[in-house]
Scaffold this motif. Structure first.
Motif, PDB file in Angstrom:
ATOM      1  N   GLY A 112       3.229  -6.569 -30.067  1.00 31.28           N
ATOM      2  CA  GLY A 112       2.666  -6.691 -31.414  1.00 31.28           C
ATOM      3  C   GLY A 112       3.736  -6.874 -32.480  1.00 31.28           C
ATOM      4  O   GLY A 112       3.552  -6.438 -33.610  1.00 31.28           O
ATOM      5  N   GLY A 113       4.836  -7.516 -32.158  1.00 33.69           N
ATOM      6  CA  GLY A 113       5.908  -7.753 -33.129  1.00 33.69           C
ATOM      7  C   GLY A 113       6.853  -6.580 -33.313  1.00 33.69           C
ATOM      8  O   GLY A 113       7.751  -6.629 -34.151  1.00 33.69           O
ATOM      9  N   ASP A 114       6.668  -5.512 -32.548  1.00 33.41           N
ATOM     10  CA  ASP A 114       7.529  -4.329 -32.632  1.00 33.41           C
ATOM     11  C   ASP A 114       8.919  -4.679 -32.084  1.00 33.41           C
ATOM     12  O   ASP A 114       9.076  -5.070 -30.945  1.00 33.41           O
ATOM     13  N   ARG A 115       9.932  -4.526 -32.950  1.00 31.92           N
ATOM     14  CA  ARG A 115      11.293  -4.906 -32.559  1.00 31.92           C
ATOM     15  C   ARG A 115      12.117  -3.698 -32.099  1.00 31.92           C
ATOM     16  O   ARG A 115      13.322  -3.788 -31.953  1.00 31.92           O
ATOM     17  N   SER A 116      11.466  -2.585 -31.845  1.00 30.91           N
ATOM     18  CA  SER A 116      12.208  -1.392 -31.440  1.00 30.91           C
ATOM     19  C   SER A 116      12.772  -1.521 -30.031  1.00 30.91           C
ATOM     20  O   SER A 116      13.696  -0.800 -29.668  1.00 30.91           O
ATOM     21  N   PHE A 117      12.221  -2.435 -29.242  1.00 31.46           N
ATOM     22  CA  PHE A 117      12.704  -2.630 -27.862  1.00 31.46           C
ATOM     23  C   PHE A 117      13.708  -3.781 -27.762  1.00 31.46           C
ATOM     24  O   PHE A 117      14.081  -4.186 -26.679  1.00 31.46           O
ATOM     25  N   HIS A 176       9.535  -7.675 -24.666  1.00 35.81           N
ATOM     26  CA  HIS A 176       9.530  -8.772 -25.631  1.00 35.81           C
ATOM     27  C   HIS A 176       8.681  -8.399 -26.839  1.00 35.81           C
ATOM     28  O   HIS A 176       7.590  -7.849 -26.692  1.00 35.81           O
ATOM     29  N   PRO A 177       9.149  -8.713 -28.064  1.00 32.28           N
ATOM     30  CA  PRO A 177       8.389  -8.350 -29.262  1.00 32.28           C
ATOM     31  C   PRO A 177       6.996  -8.997 -29.327  1.00 32.28           C
ATOM     32  O   PRO A 177       6.078  -8.407 -29.886  1.00 32.28           O
TER      33      PRO A 177
END
Length: 175
Positions: free
Chosen positions: A149-154, A144-145
């Motif tokens: 830390g707000g990382d949307r790569s996943f 989950h983003p």
């Protein structure tokens, strides 16, 4: 090739006259582009046919009266009906053993979509509903983003996990 033409004959056309013999290949003629266009402009398939033969060749269902082989209803590659023959060396059954080994211990079958979903979640075929929910919650927290830390790569992986959970949640194997 047309007499007097120096262009290479790249386009095939039917024979000039006379029927072809069964034992020989069709005596096609080869023309350049300009000469094949001229040939096609003057070609008449029905030349030399009687009116009844022309009508028979133009029937809308011509050729459909021949029997064709049946195809599988769902297009799947099914194992053969074992009652029809014996397979003492297990030569044919070995091909389908891999599918039967992926069954649950309680005997509930998996669909192909269920198998893909289990692989996406990293679960064994004998997992129960509790293990399914636990693994789903674990992977959602991991990808989950908000937890990264707000990382949307996943994000794509998270969508795969959610789709796999939805598939298995409604599956007969986990009912």
């Amino acid at each position: 090739m047309e007499p007097g033409c120096d262009q290479p004959g790249e386009f095939r056309a039917p024979p000039a006259d006379g029927p072809r013999l069964r034992d020989e290949p069709a005596p096609y003629r080869w023309f350049c582009l300009d000469h094949v266009r001229a040939f096609n402009a003057r070609y008449n398939f029905f030349a030399g046919m009687a009116p009844d033969e022309i009508i028979a060749a133009q029937r809308p269902y011509a050729g459909w009266e021949r029997e064709t082989r049946a195809f599988a209803a769902n297009g799947a590659d099914r194992p053969p009906a074992w009652a029809d023959f014996s397979d003492p060396l297990d030569a044919i059954g070995a091909r389908f053993r891999e599918r039967s080994e992926a069954l649950r211990k309680d005997g509930r079958p998996f669909s192909e979509a269920d198998r893909r979903a289990l692989t996406a979640l990293g679960l064994a075929p004998d997992a129960d509903r509790r293990a399914l929910r636990k693994r789903y919650a674990e992977l959602v927290r991991k990808f989950h983003p908000d937890r990264n830390g707000g990382d949307r790569s996943f994000e794509k992986r998270l969508q795969e996990v959610i789709a796999a959970y939805q598939q298995l949640k409604g599956s007969a194997a986990f009912a």
